[in-house]
Design a protein around this motif. Structure first.
Motif, short mmCIF file in Angstrom:
data_model
loop_
_atom_site.label_atom_id
_atom_site.label_comp_id
_atom_site.label_asym_id
_atom_site.label_seq_id
_atom_site.Cartn_x
_atom_site.Cartn_y
_atom_site.Cartn_z
N GLU A 9 4.66 17.48 -59.09
CA GLU A 9 3.48 17.22 -58.14
C GLU A 9 3.81 16.02 -57.02
O GLU A 9 3.59 16.25 -56.01
CB GLU A 9 2.41 16.51 -59.02
CG GLU A 9 1.76 17.85 -59.79
CD GLU A 9 0.72 17.31 -60.86
OE1 GLU A 9 0.37 16.18 -61.04
OE2 GLU A 9 0.23 18.34 -61.62
N SER A 10 4.74 14.95 -57.70
CA SER A 10 4.91 13.80 -56.71
C SER A 10 5.98 14.28 -55.63
O SER A 10 5.86 13.88 -54.73
CB SER A 10 5.49 13.11 -57.68
OG SER A 10 4.53 12.05 -58.47
N ALA A 40 -6.84 18.62 -53.37
CA ALA A 40 -7.70 18.50 -52.28
C ALA A 40 -7.10 19.75 -51.23
O ALA A 40 -7.75 19.96 -50.16
CB ALA A 40 -7.34 17.12 -51.38
N ILE A 41 -6.10 20.32 -51.38
CA ILE A 41 -5.67 21.51 -50.34
C ILE A 41 -5.61 22.73 -51.22
O ILE A 41 -5.01 23.68 -50.66
CB ILE A 41 -4.29 21.19 -49.82
CG1 ILE A 41 -3.14 20.87 -50.41
CG2 ILE A 41 -4.80 19.88 -48.70
CD1 ILE A 41 -1.89 20.37 -49.86
N THR A 42 -6.14 22.69 -52.59
CA THR A 42 -6.03 23.90 -53.66
C THR A 42 -7.12 24.08 -54.06
O THR A 42 -8.05 24.49 -53.44
CB THR A 42 -4.70 23.98 -54.30
OG1 THR A 42 -4.72 22.46 -55.12
CG2 THR A 42 -3.42 23.86 -53.48
N SER A 43 -7.28 23.71 -55.16
CA SER A 43 -8.43 23.80 -56.29
C SER A 43 -9.65 23.10 -55.61
O SER A 43 -10.94 23.84 -55.56
CB SER A 43 -8.21 23.53 -57.65
OG SER A 43 -7.98 22.20 -57.71
N ALA A 44 -9.62 22.10 -55.17
CA ALA A 44 -11.08 21.41 -54.76
C ALA A 44 -11.29 21.86 -53.32
O ALA A 44 -12.52 22.18 -53.20
CB ALA A 44 -10.66 19.89 -54.53
N ALA A 45 -10.35 22.41 -52.46
CA ALA A 45 -10.60 22.96 -51.34
C ALA A 45 -11.31 24.58 -51.48
O ALA A 45 -12.12 24.83 -50.67
CB ALA A 45 -9.32 23.35 -50.44
N ALA A 46 -10.76 25.13 -52.59
CA ALA A 46 -11.54 26.48 -52.82
C ALA A 46 -12.90 26.16 -53.43
O ALA A 46 -13.61 27.02 -52.76
CB ALA A 46 -10.62 27.03 -53.99
N ALA A 47 -13.25 25.45 -54.00
CA ALA A 47 -14.59 25.00 -54.46
C ALA A 47 -15.54 24.61 -53.17
O ALA A 47 -16.61 25.13 -53.11
CB ALA A 47 -14.76 23.72 -55.21
N CYS A 48 -14.90 23.95 -52.00
CA CYS A 48 -15.47 23.52 -50.93
C CYS A 48 -15.93 24.75 -49.98
O CYS A 48 -16.65 24.95 -49.24
CB CYS A 48 -14.44 22.70 -49.92
SG CYS A 48 -15.59 21.77 -48.82
N CYS A 49 -14.94 25.94 -50.37
CA CYS A 49 -15.23 27.18 -49.46
C CYS A 49 -15.93 27.97 -50.42
O CYS A 49 -15.99 29.31 -50.19
CB CYS A 49 -13.97 27.68 -49.11
SG CYS A 49 -13.06 26.81 -47.98
N TRP A 50 -16.43 27.64 -51.52
CA TRP A 50 -17.10 28.49 -52.50
C TRP A 50 -16.40 29.80 -53.06
O TRP A 50 -16.75 31.01 -53.33
CB TRP A 50 -18.41 29.09 -51.91
CG TRP A 50 -19.31 27.95 -51.30
CD1 TRP A 50 -20.15 27.24 -51.77
CD2 TRP A 50 -19.15 27.58 -49.97
NE1 TRP A 50 -20.84 26.49 -51.04
CE2 TRP A 50 -20.37 26.49 -49.80
CE3 TRP A 50 -18.76 27.75 -48.77
CZ2 TRP A 50 -20.61 25.84 -48.68
CZ3 TRP A 50 -18.91 27.39 -47.56
CH2 TRP A 50 -19.87 26.04 -47.55
N MET A 58 -6.06 6.97 -55.63
CA MET A 58 -5.81 8.52 -55.58
C MET A 58 -4.49 8.59 -56.17
O MET A 58 -3.42 8.04 -55.81
CB MET A 58 -6.06 9.01 -54.13
CG MET A 58 -5.75 10.39 -54.17
SD MET A 58 -5.85 11.03 -52.51
CE MET A 58 -7.91 11.58 -52.62
N THR A 59 -4.16 9.87 -56.82
CA THR A 59 -2.92 10.34 -57.15
C THR A 59 -2.43 11.28 -56.43
O THR A 59 -3.27 12.19 -55.94
CB THR A 59 -3.24 10.74 -58.82
OG1 THR A 59 -3.94 12.03 -58.79
CG2 THR A 59 -3.67 9.61 -59.65
N ALA A 60 -1.22 11.62 -56.97
CA ALA A 60 -0.50 12.88 -55.98
C ALA A 60 -1.31 14.14 -56.61
O ALA A 60 -1.40 15.12 -55.80
CB ALA A 60 0.93 12.75 -56.41
N ARG A 61 -1.60 14.11 -57.71
CA ARG A 61 -2.27 15.47 -58.23
C ARG A 61 -3.69 15.65 -57.57
O ARG A 61 -3.96 16.75 -56.90
CB ARG A 61 -2.58 15.29 -59.92
CG ARG A 61 -3.52 16.39 -60.26
CD ARG A 61 -2.71 17.44 -60.54
NE ARG A 61 -3.61 18.55 -61.27
CZ ARG A 61 -3.16 19.86 -61.76
NH1 ARG A 61 -2.04 19.80 -62.00
NH2 ARG A 61 -4.22 20.51 -62.21
N GLN A 62 -4.53 14.58 -57.37
CA GLN A 62 -5.50 14.79 -56.70
C GLN A 62 -5.47 15.07 -55.00
O GLN A 62 -6.12 15.78 -54.35
CB GLN A 62 -6.46 13.43 -56.82
CG GLN A 62 -6.83 13.08 -57.99
CD GLN A 62 -7.55 11.57 -57.86
OE1 GLN A 62 -7.18 10.87 -57.82
NE2 GLN A 62 -9.04 11.68 -58.39
#
Length: 464
Positions: free
Chosen positions: A399-400, A356-366, A348-352
């Motif tokens: 990011e890092s 996980a707390i921005t763009s991916a989390a937004a998808a997880c909340c539809w 896993m990278t710092a970007r990922q």
């Protein structure tokens, strides 16, 4: 329509098309972002000097029980079984609507102060319709974006945990769905927080899922019990029943199998872990390495503040480290020296972790069409972090550096839908002292009602 120009900040957009600007401008008009450029010339707008600032999307906590806010940190030495006995078995059933209101408002204030602009509030202390109304009223009184996950009652939670099965009723949730929660601002939406096959029968789960879909509501489920317990494979069960779909999210996932991850990905369902809480309470080891390898974007959520800080930057940092630790153990067991280039492939990278707390989390909340990244047309849910704070300077790789050191205390300013809800490190229009006082009163009443001395020390009246 009001306009605000954020001038001269380092912009971490989290949008691949826009990228990262070491120095850039961002223009807000009304509730939305209208432009992001290296330099923007705009008239008739409020100008915010963002030099020495990182401008990034508001953080998104895709799973948090806000009603735990009044018992923060009470379970650092507890397990999930202890929580079941103390908080679900004793404290939860004693909650009044006023307690829910006080605890929820405190939880929202804590989120906003830490730069969390969106939360999925998984509320399973709805002992009556009045409890739900109180929680919703708390949300409507604050400036946060939220999905209100209408859950069950703590009066029946212990029965669920003991496998008795509870037939949940959703009549009041249906009434709320028809009524709407926040017609003016559109910041508060409704979902169902369902027991699912981990805690309910297939018959009841079919009924619950059908109810959610008839109402047009998304669903969230807890999956995975304490580590070592036989996996229930609830995601596979939903798939076999023809129920698994993109309107579902699954929380914890510590014992979720590779087959279930692949089934969820194929169905468009969402998976997330709660790194700090899962570790502190012994729920299980992180599922993110197998999530990543089988097509699921990791999402990190808080779960509760019972045994965690609630700081989502810290949660992402812990999530990244746990993911790498699991990878390192497997690498070492396979005979490859840990720390070599060969051992680092695919980690896993710092970007990922930030996704996980921005763009991916937004998808997880539809909500990924609206929030989670900074781009023209998106809602202006934005946070400004001071890079002049000692733990962030000198800021090199954005990011890092943020993943390594950022914390909620670095959040200087917060916008939700273009509205300033925190400025200069202080919440705007929020009587924090009154919220704190209400929280202490509610906590003390609950502790007294439950004779909680045997489980937790009595709260001190002085400096409470």
């Amino acid at each position: 329509m009001s306009k605000t120009l954020l001038k001269g900040g380092a912009i971490l957009s989290m949008d691949p098309a826009i990228g990262t600007l070491r120095r850039g401008d961002l223009l807000i008009e009304g509730q939305r972002i209208v432009d992001i450029q290296n330099v923007i010339d705009a008239d008739d707008c409020d100008v915010v000097d963002a030099s020495g600032i990182v401008v990034m999307p508001g953080l998104i906590d895709a799973h948090r029980h806000l009603w735990y806010a009044g018992i923060r940190g009470a379970n650092m030495d507890s397990t999930l079984v202890d929580i079941g006995a103390a908080h679900w078995g004793q404290l939860g059933p004693a909650f009044t609507p006023d307690d829910v209101y006080a605890f929820t408002r405190a939880g929202i204030a804590d989120c906003l102060d830490n730069g969390i602009t969106t939360v999925f509030d998984w509320c399973h202390v709805i002992n009556s319709p009045a409890h739900a109304e109180a929680a919703i009223s708390a949300h409507q009184s604050m400036g946060m974006r939220a999905i209100f996950g209408y859950g069950g009652s703590m009066l029946t939670k212990v029965q669920e945990m003991e496998g008795e099965g509870v037939a949940s009723q959703w009549d009041h949730a249906a009434e709320l769905a028809r009524r709407g929660l926040d017609e003016d601002a559109g910041r508060l939406t409704l979902a169902l927080a369902l027991p699912g096959l981990d805690y309910a029968s297939l018959e009841d789960t079919i009924r619950d899922v059908n109810t959610a879909r008839e109402l047009g509501l998304s669903m969230s489920f807890h999956v995975g019990g304490p580590e070592g317990a036989p996996p229930k494979e609830s995601i596979r069960g939903l798939a076999e029943a023809g129920l698994l779909g993109p309107d579902m999210s699954f929380v914890h996932c510590c014992d979720t199998t590779v087959e279930e991850i692949e089934l969820a990905v194929a169905a468009g369902a969402h998976l997330m872990s709660c790194p700090a809480g899962d570790t502190a309470l012994g729920i299980g080891s992180t599922p993110t390495p197998r999530m990543r390898r089988h097509g699921a974007r990791p999402v990190f959520s808080t779960d509760s503040v019972l045994a965690t800080s609630g700081d989502l930057f810290e949660g992402a940092r812990i999530g990244l480290l746990l993911d790498r630790y699991e990878d390192a153990l497997k690498t070492f067991a396979g005979g490859t020296p840990v720390g070599t280039h060969e051992s680092q492939e695919g980690r896993m990278t710092a970007r990922q972790a930030l996704e996980a707390i921005t763009s991916a989390a937004a998808a997880c909340c539809w909500l990924d069409d609206e929030v989670g990244t900074l781009a023209p047309g998106k809602q202006a849910d934005i946070i400004l972090l001071r890079t002049t704070d000692l733990n962030l300077w000198p800021l090199s790789n954005l990011e890092s550096a943020l993943l390594a050191g950022a914390r909620g205390s670095n959040v200087d300013t917060v916008f939700v839908a273009g509205e300033v809800v925190k400025r200069g490190g202080t919440l705007v229009g929020v009587d924090v002292d009154a919220i704190r006082d209400d929280l202490v009163v509610a906590r003390d009443r609950l502790y007294a009602a439950c004779d909680f001395d045997d489980i937790n020390p009595k709260p001190l009246k002085e400096n409470a």
